[in-house]
Enzyme design. Sequence first.
Site, mmCIF file in Angstrom:
data_model
loop_
_atom_site.group_PDB
_atom_site.id
_atom_site.type_symbol
_atom_site.label_atom_id
_atom_site.label_comp_id
_atom_site.label_asym_id
_atom_site.label_seq_id
_atom_site.Cartn_x
_atom_site.Cartn_y
_atom_site.Cartn_z
ATOM 1 N N LYS A 256 1.102 5.665 1.745
ATOM 2 C CA LYS A 256 1.763 5.827 0.441
ATOM 3 C C LYS A 256 1.322 4.765 -0.556
ATOM 4 O O LYS A 256 0.812 3.719 -0.204
ATOM 5 C CB LYS A 256 3.282 5.869 0.619
ATOM 6 N N ARG B 102 6.944 9.387 10.379
ATOM 7 C CA ARG B 102 6.061 10.455 9.900
ATOM 8 C C ARG B 102 4.742 9.811 9.491
ATOM 9 O O ARG B 102 4.724 8.956 8.607
ATOM 10 C CB ARG B 102 6.735 11.168 8.724
#
Length: 272
Positions: free
Chosen positions: A216, A250
């Site tokens: 991210k 995840r």
Amino acid sequence: MLKLNELTYPAVMGILNVTPDSFSDGGDFFSPEKALQHALEMVEEGAAIIDIGGESTRPGAETVSVDEELSRVIPVIEALSAEVDVPISIDTSKPAVMRAAVAAGASMINDVRALQEAGALEAAVDLQVPVCLMHMQGEPQTMQSAPIYDDVVLQVGAFLQQRVQACIDAGLSRELIVIDPGFGFGKTVGHNQALLKGLDRLLELELPILVGLSRKSMIAHMLDLAVDERLYGSISLASVAVWQGASIIRAHDVAATLQAVRVSYMCRTTGK
Ligand code: YH5
């Protein structure tokens, strides 16, 4: 059917994007054949769950129609569930996609909108599969423009608590619920850092915590790295999240993440 209390923790949920723009976060798996191959690799690496998503929720992404989303995810779910026993999670907010995905072999719902779309809660209750409820401020198209909180951990926790209660009231038992603070979803880097630092406060809800930090942009903000250079940063964040109480991670890079979070989890849960 997937039982959360039968998962071996920490569990890594492998990310399988079946969106045309997904190459930018780590691989073009848009054809069903390529997607299947990549899913099998992640299973080989130890993924406990494969999360299949056909809607891009990255900042600024366009919305997709139900038909488009179905045509992306259903062939892959059918092919993967025929090939392996690994639980498949469907990353969607659309009730029609939830229903079709479970009919095709998925056994978990991962909803970045926490079942708030019309008909989504009813679909989850009908299906009686585990659900991941994620926090997001705003909508993907605009969520990163000016996120604002007084106390991000408190507000995220209050939102999740309220959605958990809504699910229970609608007929989903606690055993089917996972919570996720939604790193990067309507949060500045500072908000993401504060959430990670205060993640342990979400343990109060007494539910498994899932986190998605892999590749991210908070890593890019801290280290100025391109998306294909964020492995070590991702591993570090995953490890910290597990130390703070997360039990499902995840991630794109399953083998590396699993190795890191296993040692982190062992240190957190053993010894005196
Ligand atoms: C999540 O946190 N995230 S999709 C941008 C990137 C890299 C990765 C710019 N679905 C989550 O993975 N579901 C997504 O680089 C999720 N939790 C849950 N439960 C966004 C994503 C990504 C975006």
